[in-house]
Design a protein around this motif. Structure first.
Motif, short mmCIF file in Angstrom:
data_model
loop_
_atom_site.label_atom_id
_atom_site.label_comp_id
_atom_site.label_asym_id
_atom_site.label_seq_id
_atom_site.Cartn_x
_atom_site.Cartn_y
_atom_site.Cartn_z
N PRO A 22 -11.53 14.16 2.23
CA PRO A 22 -11.94 12.88 2.81
C PRO A 22 -11.39 11.68 2.07
CG PRO A 22 -13.78 13.96 1.70
CD PRO A 22 -12.68 14.96 1.77
N LEU A 23 -11.13 11.81 0.77
CA LEU A 23 -10.57 10.68 0.04
C LEU A 23 -9.16 10.36 0.53
CD1 LEU A 23 -11.74 11.52 -3.60
CD2 LEU A 23 -12.70 9.82 -2.03
N ALA A 24 -8.41 11.39 0.90
CA ALA A 24 -7.06 11.16 1.41
C ALA A 24 -7.10 10.40 2.73
CB ALA A 24 -6.32 12.49 1.59
N VAL A 25 -8.15 10.63 3.53
CA VAL A 25 -8.30 9.89 4.79
C VAL A 25 -8.40 8.39 4.51
CG1 VAL A 25 -9.79 9.52 6.78
CG2 VAL A 25 -9.34 11.84 5.99
N LEU A 26 -9.13 8.03 3.46
CA LEU A 26 -9.26 6.62 3.11
C LEU A 26 -7.90 6.02 2.76
CD1 LEU A 26 -12.49 6.67 0.91
CD2 LEU A 26 -12.28 6.09 3.33
N GLY A 27 -7.04 6.83 2.18
CA GLY A 27 -5.71 6.35 1.84
C GLY A 27 -4.87 6.01 3.04
N SER A 28 -5.26 6.51 4.21
CA SER A 28 -4.50 6.23 5.43
C SER A 28 -5.06 5.05 6.22
CB SER A 28 -4.47 7.48 6.32
OG SER A 28 -5.77 7.77 6.82
N LEU A 29 -6.12 4.42 5.73
CA LEU A 29 -6.69 3.27 6.44
C LEU A 29 -5.71 2.11 6.44
CD1 LEU A 29 -10.37 3.28 5.06
CD2 LEU A 29 -9.59 4.01 7.33
N PRO A 30 -5.77 1.26 7.47
CA PRO A 30 -4.84 0.13 7.55
C PRO A 30 -4.89 -0.76 6.31
CG PRO A 30 -6.00 0.42 9.62
CD PRO A 30 -6.64 1.36 8.65
N GLY A 31 -3.74 -1.03 5.76
CA GLY A 31 -3.63 -1.93 4.61
C GLY A 31 -3.75 -1.24 3.26
N VAL A 32 -4.30 -0.03 3.22
CA VAL A 32 -4.50 0.64 1.94
C VAL A 32 -3.18 1.02 1.30
CG1 VAL A 32 -5.46 2.69 0.81
CG2 VAL A 32 -6.83 1.41 2.46
N ALA A 33 -2.25 1.51 2.08
CA ALA A 33 -0.94 1.87 1.53
C ALA A 33 -0.27 0.67 0.87
CB ALA A 33 -0.04 2.45 2.62
N ASP A 34 -0.44 -0.50 1.46
CA ASP A 34 0.13 -1.72 0.87
C ASP A 34 -0.53 -2.03 -0.47
OD1 ASP A 34 1.81 -2.06 3.04
OD2 ASP A 34 0.46 -3.44 4.07
N SER A 35 -1.85 -1.85 -0.54
CA SER A 35 -2.56 -2.09 -1.80
C SER A 35 -2.10 -1.10 -2.87
CB SER A 35 -4.07 -1.95 -1.59
OG SER A 35 -4.56 -2.97 -0.73
N VAL A 36 -1.93 0.14 -2.48
CA VAL A 36 -1.48 1.17 -3.41
C VAL A 36 -0.08 0.84 -3.93
CG1 VAL A 36 -0.78 3.60 -3.61
CG2 VAL A 36 -2.93 2.99 -2.46
N ALA A 37 0.81 0.43 -3.04
CA ALA A 37 2.17 0.09 -3.45
C ALA A 37 2.19 -1.13 -4.36
CB ALA A 37 3.02 -0.17 -2.20
N PHE A 38 1.35 -2.12 -4.05
CA PHE A 38 1.25 -3.32 -4.88
C PHE A 38 0.82 -2.97 -6.30
CE2 PHE A 38 -1.99 -6.27 -6.56
CZ PHE A 38 -1.17 -7.34 -6.90
N VAL A 39 -0.19 -2.11 -6.41
CA VAL A 39 -0.69 -1.72 -7.72
C VAL A 39 0.36 -0.93 -8.49
CG1 VAL A 39 -2.37 -0.21 -8.87
CG2 VAL A 39 -3.13 -1.83 -7.13
N ARG A 40 1.01 0.01 -7.82
CA ARG A 40 2.03 0.82 -8.47
C ARG A 40 3.15 -0.07 -9.03
NH1 ARG A 40 2.07 5.33 -10.94
NH2 ARG A 40 2.76 3.82 -12.48
N LYS A 41 3.58 -1.03 -8.25
CA LYS A 41 4.65 -1.94 -8.70
C LYS A 41 4.19 -2.78 -9.88
CE LYS A 41 7.75 -5.59 -7.03
NZ LYS A 41 8.14 -6.41 -5.84
N ALA A 42 2.94 -3.27 -9.83
CA ALA A 42 2.42 -4.09 -10.91
C ALA A 42 2.29 -3.29 -12.20
CB ALA A 42 1.06 -4.66 -10.51
N VAL A 43 1.75 -2.08 -12.10
CA VAL A 43 1.59 -1.23 -13.28
C VAL A 43 2.96 -0.89 -13.89
CG1 VAL A 43 0.82 1.03 -14.10
CG2 VAL A 43 -0.63 -0.30 -12.55
N ASP A 44 3.91 -0.58 -13.04
CA ASP A 44 5.27 -0.28 -13.54
C ASP A 44 5.84 -1.47 -14.30
OD1 ASP A 44 5.17 2.27 -12.51
OD2 ASP A 44 6.41 1.82 -10.75
N GLN A 45 5.54 -2.68 -13.82
CA GLN A 45 6.04 -3.88 -14.50
C GLN A 45 5.47 -3.96 -15.91
OE1 GLN A 45 4.53 -7.55 -12.90
NE2 GLN A 45 5.85 -8.85 -14.17
N ALA A 46 4.18 -3.68 -16.05
CA ALA A 46 3.56 -3.75 -17.37
C ALA A 46 4.14 -2.69 -18.30
CB ALA A 46 2.05 -3.59 -17.25
N TYR A 47 4.25 -1.47 -17.81
CA TYR A 47 4.75 -0.38 -18.65
C TYR A 47 6.23 -0.54 -18.98
CZ TYR A 47 0.50 2.36 -18.85
OH TYR A 47 -0.78 2.79 -19.13
#
Length: 276
Positions: A7-32
């Motif tokens: 069920p958690l994976a279903v939440l990952g498919s909700l509208p806009g969530v993929a964009d939030s995930v990508a935003f966070v991944r990019k931000a974290v990569d910048q810090a590291y």
């Protein structure tokens, strides 16, 4: 959350969530990817922990300046100082609980509550979910008139959350962390310190997932910066259980991580200049 095996994976498919995930991944990569992280990551992590604890305490009603927290050594004088002390202890403890969390999330939560209470709660209430009729001291949610789930619902939902975590999920770390945070915050399973504990559990998930292995991205900073009103608004979305509400809560948590990353990048820049 549906009847799917994940069920958690279903939440990952909700509208806009993929964009939030990508935003966070990019931000974290910048810090590291910052050059300071190559040799001084421990200093960045220590500063992130301090700032994260300050942010978590601020949301819980103790909005102290960072320098005041650095200066103080006694965090048992009054309610605000105990709140700050609890946030500091939780942040420090969260990095030590990854192994326990993977084996028994409920045991890890019990440990976090013990650390947060720090001897300020009756021994018989520490580290266990509240019983029927036991009071809950959570001023932020009480003032906002969030409904308090019955103790029987708390136990059932905690067990369900633990089962989900132990089963594993293909959901992105941000989604899992947001669900853990939102569930603990809305349930308020303990008599006090549920807010700081929920935010510490979010930190455990982000670190343990590998998204933020060095714990340098303090989402608590971002939650505090976004403010109590937005925090409560987003949490109402989570409590509603609607797809739109859940997506809004996950997006809010993503924004908070992004702002935490920005704070740590600023710390890296200061260290590079020799100003911190």
């Amino acid at each position: 959350m549906g009847t799917t095996a994940d069920p958690l994976a279903v939440l990952g498919s909700l509208p806009g969530v993929a964009d939030s995930v990508a935003f966070v991944r990019k931000a974290v990569d910048q810090a590291y990817g910052h050059r300071v992280m190559r040799r001084r990551s421990d200093e960045v992590a220590s500063e992130a922990a301090l700032r994260g604890a300050r942010g978590s305490a601020a949301l819980a009603g103790a909005d102290w300046a960072l320098e005041e927290i650095r200066r103080r050594s006694d965090f048992s004088v009054d309610g605000e100082s105990r709140t700050v002390g609890a946030a500091l202890r939780l942040t420090a403890e969260s990095g030590q609980l990854l192994g326990v969390w993977r084996q028994s999330p409920l045991q890890a939560l019990a440990r976090l509550h013990l650390v947060a209470a720090g001897g300020t709660a009756p021994d018989e209430t520490v580290g266990r979910p509240r019983l029927a009729g036991e009071p809950v001291d959570e001023p932020l949610l009480q003032a906002a008139e969030f409904p308090l789930p019955e103790s029987s619902e708390v136990v059932a939902r905690l067990d369900g959350l633990a089962d989900l975590l132990l089963a594993g999920s293909d959901a992105p770390a941000l989604v899992v962390a947001a669900v853990v945070h939102g569930e603990l915050l809305s349930l308020r399973p303990f008599g006090a310190y549920n807010g700081p504990l929920a935010r510490a559990a979010q930190r455990v998930v982000l670190v343990g997932s590998g998204l933020d292995p060095k714990s340098i991205c303090p989402a608590e900073v971002g939650h505090a910066e976004l403010g109590r009103a937005e925090y409560l608004k987003a949490l109402r979305g989570y409590v509603s259980g609607t797809p739109e509400g859940m997506a809004a809560w996950i997006a809010h948590c993503g924004q908070a991580v992004g702002l935490g990353v920005r704070e740590s990048v600023a710390v890296c820049e200061a260290l590079q200049r020799g100003a911190a």
